[in-house]
Write an enzyme that holds these catalytic residues in place. Structure first.
Site, PDB file in Angstrom:
ATOM      1  N   GLY A   1       0.811  -1.201   0.000  1.00  0.00           N
ATOM      2  CA  GLY A   1       0.000   0.000   0.000  1.00  0.00           C
ATOM      3  C   GLY A   1       0.842   1.248   0.000  1.00  0.00           C
ATOM      4  O   GLY A   1       2.064   1.201   0.230  1.00  0.00           O
TER       5      GLY A   1
ATOM      6  N   PRO B   1       2.522   4.854   1.192  1.00  0.00           N
ATOM      7  CA  PRO B   1       3.102   5.217   2.495  1.00  0.00           C
ATOM      8  C   PRO B   1       2.048   5.827   3.420  1.00  0.00           C
ATOM      9  O   PRO B   1       1.187   6.591   2.988  1.00  0.00           O
ATOM     10  CB  PRO B   1       4.187   6.241   2.129  1.00  0.00           C
ATOM     11  CG  PRO B   1       4.503   5.982   0.700  1.00  0.00           C
ATOM     12  CD  PRO B   1       3.233   5.504   0.065  1.00  0.00           C
TER      13      PRO B   1
ATOM     14  N   THR C   1      -0.322   4.231   5.177  1.00  0.00           N
ATOM     15  CA  THR C   1      -1.622   3.577   5.248  1.00  0.00           C
ATOM     16  C   THR C   1      -1.735   2.603   6.414  1.00  0.00           C
ATOM     17  O   THR C   1      -2.776   1.964   6.572  1.00  0.00           O
ATOM     18  CB  THR C   1      -1.913   2.833   3.934  1.00  0.00           C
ATOM     19  OG1 THR C   1      -0.795   2.007   3.596  1.00  0.00           O
ATOM     20  CG2 THR C   1      -2.158   3.813   2.805  1.00  0.00           C
ATOM     21  N   GLY C   2      -0.706   2.461   7.224  1.00  0.00           N
ATOM     22  CA  GLY C   2      -0.815   1.668   8.447  1.00  0.00           C
ATOM     23  C   GLY C   2      -0.247   0.275   8.354  1.00  0.00           C
ATOM     24  O   GLY C   2      -0.668  -0.619   9.107  1.00  0.00           O
ATOM     25  N   LYS C   3       0.722   0.037   7.489  1.00  0.00           N
ATOM     26  CA  LYS C   3       1.298  -1.309   7.354  1.00  0.00           C
ATOM     27  C   LYS C   3       2.036  -1.715   8.629  1.00  0.00           C
ATOM     28  O   LYS C   3       1.847  -2.813   9.153  1.00  0.00           O
ATOM     29  CB  LYS C   3       2.236  -1.344   6.141  1.00  0.00           C
ATOM     30  CG  LYS C   3       1.534  -1.056   4.823  1.00  0.00           C
ATOM     31  CD  LYS C   3       2.472  -1.180   3.639  1.00  0.00           C
ATOM     32  CE  LYS C   3       3.517  -0.068   3.621  1.00  0.00           C
ATOM     33  NZ  LYS C   3       2.921   1.264   3.393  1.00  0.00           N
ATOM     34  N   THR C   4       2.904  -0.845   9.116  1.00  0.00           N
ATOM     35  CA  THR C   4       3.654  -1.164  10.341  1.00  0.00           C
ATOM     36  C   THR C   4       2.722  -1.274  11.537  1.00  0.00           C
ATOM     37  O   THR C   4       2.889  -2.143  12.398  1.00  0.00           O
ATOM     38  CB  THR C   4       4.717  -0.080  10.587  1.00  0.00           C
ATOM     39  OG1 THR C   4       5.564   0.027   9.444  1.00  0.00           O
ATOM     40  CG2 THR C   4       5.568  -0.426  11.800  1.00  0.00           C
TER      41      THR C   4
ATOM     42  N   GLU D   1      -8.103  33.875  -8.721  1.00  0.00           N
ATOM     43  CA  GLU D   1      -8.787  32.932  -7.844  1.00  0.00           C
ATOM     44  C   GLU D   1     -10.299  33.032  -8.000  1.00  0.00           C
ATOM     45  O   GLU D   1     -11.006  32.024  -7.864  1.00  0.00           O
ATOM     46  CB  GLU D   1      -8.376  33.178  -6.389  1.00  0.00           C
ATOM     47  CG  GLU D   1      -6.901  32.977  -6.100  1.00  0.00           C
ATOM     48  CD  GLU D   1      -6.429  31.582  -6.476  1.00  0.00           C
ATOM     49  OE1 GLU D   1      -7.224  30.626  -6.397  1.00  0.00           O
ATOM     50  OE2 GLU D   1      -5.255  31.444  -6.859  1.00  0.00           O
TER      51      GLU D   1
ATOM     52  N   HIS E   1     -11.253  30.745 -10.874  1.00  0.00           N
ATOM     53  CA  HIS E   1     -11.350  29.347 -10.438  1.00  0.00           C
ATOM     54  C   HIS E   1     -12.665  29.101  -9.702  1.00  0.00           C
ATOM     55  O   HIS E   1     -13.385  28.125  -9.979  1.00  0.00           O
ATOM     56  CB  HIS E   1     -10.186  29.006  -9.507  1.00  0.00           C
ATOM     57  CG  HIS E   1      -8.862  28.870 -10.188  1.00  0.00           C
ATOM     58  ND1 HIS E   1      -8.655  28.052 -11.260  1.00  0.00           N
ATOM     59  CD2 HIS E   1      -7.659  29.452  -9.914  1.00  0.00           C
ATOM     60  CE1 HIS E   1      -7.387  28.130 -11.642  1.00  0.00           C
ATOM     61  NE2 HIS E   1      -6.757  28.982 -10.835  1.00  0.00           N
TER      62      HIS E   1
ATOM     63  N   ASP F   1      -1.415  25.330 -12.856  1.00  0.00           N
ATOM     64  CA  ASP F   1      -2.702  24.953 -13.443  1.00  0.00           C
ATOM     65  C   ASP F   1      -2.514  24.293 -14.804  1.00  0.00           C
ATOM     66  O   ASP F   1      -3.136  23.266 -15.105  1.00  0.00           O
ATOM     67  CB  ASP F   1      -3.597  26.190 -13.584  1.00  0.00           C
ATOM     68  CG  ASP F   1      -3.844  26.865 -12.246  1.00  0.00           C
ATOM     69  OD1 ASP F   1      -3.838  26.150 -11.233  1.00  0.00           O
ATOM     70  OD2 ASP F   1      -4.024  28.096 -12.218  1.00  0.00           O
TER      71      ASP F   1
END
Length: 697
Positions: A287, A289, A291-294, A509, A512, A584
Site C-alpha cells: 500500500g 506510504p 496507510t498503516g502497514k507497520t 482565484e 477558479h 494549473d
C-alpha cells in the site's frame, strides 16, 4: 487529493518530511552487571603507593652542597667526622653543625680568622643587616646573642664532588685529622632501585587497565560489534509488551479480517491442524506510504501476544558480501527458539527486488541476502509456528520467487482510507486530545480526501500545536481548519504584495471559484483565499461530497475547465495573461494526457492504451521513456491532448464571459476579506442552487 488550484511563484525547496516516532525494546543492563565503580579500589591502591614513595624520599637525609675547597677547610679545622666516597661524589658528616650561610661564604672564598663567636655581617643586598653567629655552649646548644637576628638552621650532612684532576693529598689529609673514610657503589640503594623500577610498572599497568576500560566505553564495545558483525539487528518486543491491538487501527476492515486468521492460528494452532489447514508462512502488506502497514503488524503481535521481531530491509545489507545472509540466518534462528513468533520486515523491497538488476550480477550482496531469505522461508518445518510479515509500497519490483505460494502466501493491499474510515481514524487519534463542541469529524473527513492515516495523525498534532500556541484549553474546529490549510498549502507567508498584483491574484482565484460554482458536474466549492501560503499566492478549494472511484469524461473536462478558469479570468478582465497559471497548466496537461493515453477517451485514437514514461522496475524512477507507437500516432496524441485542454478553456471562457459581473463582484469581495467560505460566496453572488449555463460550441 483535495482539488485545489492556485497562483504560484517560482518553486522553492520543499520542507523535509518529518519522521514518525517508533517504539523500541526496553533498555537492558550491561552484561555481567559491572560498572565503572569496580575499578576504584585499584586506583586508590596505586595512589597510596605513590604517596608512600614520596613520603619515604622526603624522610631521607638532606645534604648541603659545598665546594671541594670548603671540604678541605673543614677537615683542617677538625670538624669532619666521616666521609663516604661514591665514585667522584663525597658525602660526609660534620662534628659540629655550621649554618648554611657560613658554608656559602666559605665556598665563595670568604674565609675569616675571627673566632666562631664573633659577629659577622650579612652582605646580602636584600637585608643589609648584621647577623651574629650563635655561641655554642658546653651542652652543644645554640644561644642567640642579644640584638642579633635569627640565624638560619645549621646542617651537619654535606655533599661535594671531586674535581676531574686527581688529588693524592686528600686521603693523607683525612688520615691525619682522624676522619673515618668509607666507600660505596655509585648506584642508589636497593630500596630506591626497587621503588624506581616498580612504580613505573604500576603506573603502566594502571594506564592499560583504566585506558582499556575508557576506550571500550568510548567506542561502545567496538570489539563486541566486530565479533557480532553477522548477528541480526532485529529489535525484539517481549511477549505481551505490545499495547497495540486491532482496536487501535481504524478502518482497514478487510485487512484486519484476514490478519485475524493469523492471530487465531498463533493462539490455537491445534485447531487448524486438526482439519489439515496450514497457516500462511508469509503475509505481504502492500500500500501507499502512511496507510498503516507497520501499525497492522504491531497490532497482530499485540493480539496474538507472541514475541515480535522488527527489522528493516536496509539493515541486512552491508558493504561486505555475506553479512546480510548471515544476519538473515541469525534472525530466523533466534525466532525459531522463541516460536511461536512474528518476524516483521519493513521496506522489504530494498533487498527483495528482481534479481539480475544489480551491477554485481548474481554475486551482488543484496541478491545473496534475498537468496538467504528465500531459503529460510521455504525451509520451515510444518510444526514451526513462525509468521513472516513484510511491508512495501513497491510490490511491482519484488522478485517473483518471493511472491510465490510457500513464501508470501497471502497478499493484503491497503488503500487510502475512505471518508467513513477517515472519521474513525480522527476519533482514534483524538482520544487523548480535548476537543471543542464545534469539531465535526464527519465534515473534516469530507475535506481530507486523499489523506492517509499518517496524514490524519499529523493533522491532529498540528491542530493541537496551534491550540497550545494560543494557550487554549481545547482544540477547536478553527484549529483543525487552519492545520489542514497548513498541511495542504503550507504556512502563511508575510510577503507584501502591491495592490495591482493583489488585484490580479484576486481575479485569478475568482475565476477558479466562479467556474467551480457555476459549471455543472464539478466538485462543490469549499473555500477561496488570496493569502499567500507555501509556493502559492492564493488557492481555491473543492471537496467531493462522496468518494469517487470512476471518473466520467464530463467530470474530467469540467475539472480541466476549473484549472484553466484563473488564466481565462485574467485574459477576460485584463486582456493579458501572467505566469500565475504555471501549476494549473501542468495539472491540466497531465490530466488530458492520461485521458488520451490510458483511459481511451479520444475518439480519433479509440479504445487503445499507449505506454508513456512508465517507472523503471529496478531503479524506481523514469530513467527511460519507452514508446510502443509510431511518430504519426504520437502526433495524433499531442493533437488530442491539445483539443481536450482547449475544450476545457472554452467552457471556462463561456462561464466567465456570461457572468462577468459576478466575477468582478467576487474579486472585490476577495480584496476586502481575503478568505471566503462556500456560504459567503453564495451570498456575495446571490446564488441559491445551480445556475443554468448556456451550451458552448
Amino acid at each position: 487529493m483535495n482539488g485545489k488550484t492556485g497562483k504560484t511563484q517560482p518553486p522553492t525547496r520543499p520542507p523535509a518530511p518529518g519522521n514518525r516516532p517508533g517504539t523500541g525494546p526496553k533498555n537492558q543492563l550491561p552484561a555481567g552487571g559491572q560498572g565503572p565503580a569496580s575499578a576504584w579500589p585499584m586506583f586508590w591502591a596505586l595512589l597510596f603507593l605513590l604517596a608512600l614513595g614520596i613520603f619515604w624520599l622526603s624522610r631521607q637525609t638532606a645534604f648541603v652542597e659545598i665546594s671541594y675547597t670548603e671540604l678541605k677547610h673543614q677537615v683542617r679545622s677538625d670538624n669532619v667526622a666521616e666521609v663516604t666516597f661514591k665514585g667522584r661524589t663525597i658525602e660526609g658528616t660534620l662534628k659540629q653543625p655550621v649554618p648554611v650561610p657560613e658554608l656559602e661564604q666559605a665556598a665563595a672564598g670568604e674565609q675569616s680568622a675571627a673566632p666562631a663567636t664573633a659577629a659577622k655581617e650579612d652582605r646580602t643586598p636584600e637585608t643589609q643587616k648584621t647577623v651574629k653567629a650563635p655561641a655554642t655552649t658546653a651542652g652543644g646548644t645554640e644561644k642567640i646573642q642579644d640584638g642579633a637576628a635569627q640565624q638560619p638552621p645549621a646542617e651537619k650532612a654535606f655533599r661535594t664532588r671531586m674535581p676531574e684532576v686527581d688529588d693524592p693529598e686528600l686521603l693523607t689529609l683525612l688520615e691525619q685529622h682522624g676522619v673515618t673514610v668509607s666507600a660505596q657503589p655509585e648506584s642508589n640503594g636497593w630500596w630506591q632501585t626497587i621503588f624506581v623500577m616498580v612504580l613505573p610498572l604500576l603506573l603502566i599497568l594502571g594506564l592499560f587497565v583504566y585506558g582499556g576500560r575508557f576506550l571500550r566505553r568510548q567506542l561502545g564495545g567496538m570489539g563486541e560489534r566486530i565479533s557480532g558483525f553477522g548477528q541480526s539487528k532485529a529489535k525484539r518486543f517481549e511477549r505481551g509488551t505490545s499495547n497495540v491491538g486491532f482496536g487501535d487501527v481504524a478502518g482497514l476492515t478487510g485487512a484486519k479480517r484476514e490478519l485475524m486468521e493469523i492471530v487465531d492460528f498463533l493462539k490455537d494452532p491445534v485447531r487448524f491442524r486438526r482439519l489439515g489447514a496450514k497457516s500462511p508462512k508469509g503475509v505481504l502488506l502492500m500500500g501507499p506510504p502512511g496507510t498503516g502497514k507497520t501499525l497492522l503488524a504491531r497490532a497482530v503481535a499485540g493480539e496474538a501476544e507472541v514475541p515480535f521481531f522488527s527489522i528493516t530491509g536496509s539493515e541486512f545489507v552491508e558493504m561486505f558480501v555475506g553479512v546480510g545472509a548471515s544476519r538473515v540466518r541469525d534472525m530466523f534462528e533466534t525466532a525459531k527458539k522463541e516460536a511461536p513468533a512474528i518476524l516483521f520486515i519493513d521496506e522489504i523491497d530494498s533487498v527483495g527486488r528482481v534479481r539480475g538488476a544489480g551491477l554485481g550480477g548474481g554475486h551482488d550482496e543484496r541478491e545473496q541476502t534475498l537468496n538467504q531469505i528465500l531459503s529460510e522461508m521455504d525451509g520451515f518445518s510444518p510444526h514451526e509456528t513462525i509468521i513472516v510479515i513484510a511491508a512495501t509500497n513497491r510490490p511491482d519490483v519484488l522478485d517473483p520467487a518471493l511472491l510465490r505460494p510457500g513464501r508470501f502466501d497471502r497478499k493484503i493491499t491497503l488503500e487510502l482510507p475512505q471518508r467513513a474510515a477517515r472519521a474513525k481514524i480522527l476519533e482514534v487519534h483524538t482520544r487523548d486530545v480535548p476537543t471543542a463542541d464545534d469539531v465535526d469529524f464527519e465534515d473534516l473527513a469530507t475535506r481530507t480526501v486523499g489523506f492517509s492515516g499518517a496524514d490524519l495523525e499529523n493533522l491532529v498534532n498540528e491542530a493541537a500545536l496551534l491550540a497550545v500556541r494560543e494557550k487554549a484549553d481545547e482544540v477547536s474546529g478553527d484549529h483543525f481548519e487552519r492545520a489542514r490549510d497548513r498541511i495542504l498549502l503550507g504556512g502563511e507567508r508575510e510577503d507584501l504584495i502591491v495592490e495591482k498584483e493583489k488585484h490580479i491574484v484576486a481575479t485569478h482565484e475568482s475565476g477558479h471559484a466562479l467556474v467551480a460554482r457555476l459549471l455543472p458536474g464539478t466538485d462543490p466549492l469549499k473555500k477561496v483565499t488570496i493569502i499567500p501560503r507555501g509556493r502559492a499566492l492564493g488557492a481555491t478549494e473543492q471537496a467531493p461530497d462522496e468518494d469517487r472511484h470512476n471518473l466520467p469524461r464530463a467530470y474530467l473536462t469540467g475539472r480541466i475547465a476549473v484549472l484553466l478558469g484563473g488564466r481565462t479570468a485574467e485574459r477576460v478582465v485584463f486582456d493579458e495573461i501572467t505566469t500565475g497559471a504555471e501549476s494549473d497548466l501542468k495539472q491540466a496537461t497531465q490530466l488530458a494526457r492520461r485521458m488520451v493515453t490510458q483511459w481511451g477517451m479520444s475518439e480519433r485514437l479509440g479504445t487503445v492504451a499507449f505506454r508513456h514514461g512508465e517507472e523503471h522496475p529496478f531503479l524506481g524512477r523514469e530513467i527511460a521513456q519507452p514508446r510502443d507507437y509510431s511518430e504519426h500516432t504520437a502526433q495524433i496524441i499531442d493533437e488530442e491532448i491539445r483539443a481536450i485542454v482547449a475544450e476545457g478553456a472554452e467552457k471556462a471562457e463561456a462561464v466567465l464571459t456570461e457572468h462577468r459581473d459576478l466575477l468582478d463582484r467576487l474579486a472585490e469581495a476577495l480584496l476586502e476579506h481575503e478568505t471566503l467560505g462556500a456560504t459567503e460566496i453564495d451570498e456575495i453572488l446571490g446564488l441559491d442552487g445551480p445556475v443554468p449555463i448556456k451550451a458552448t460550441g
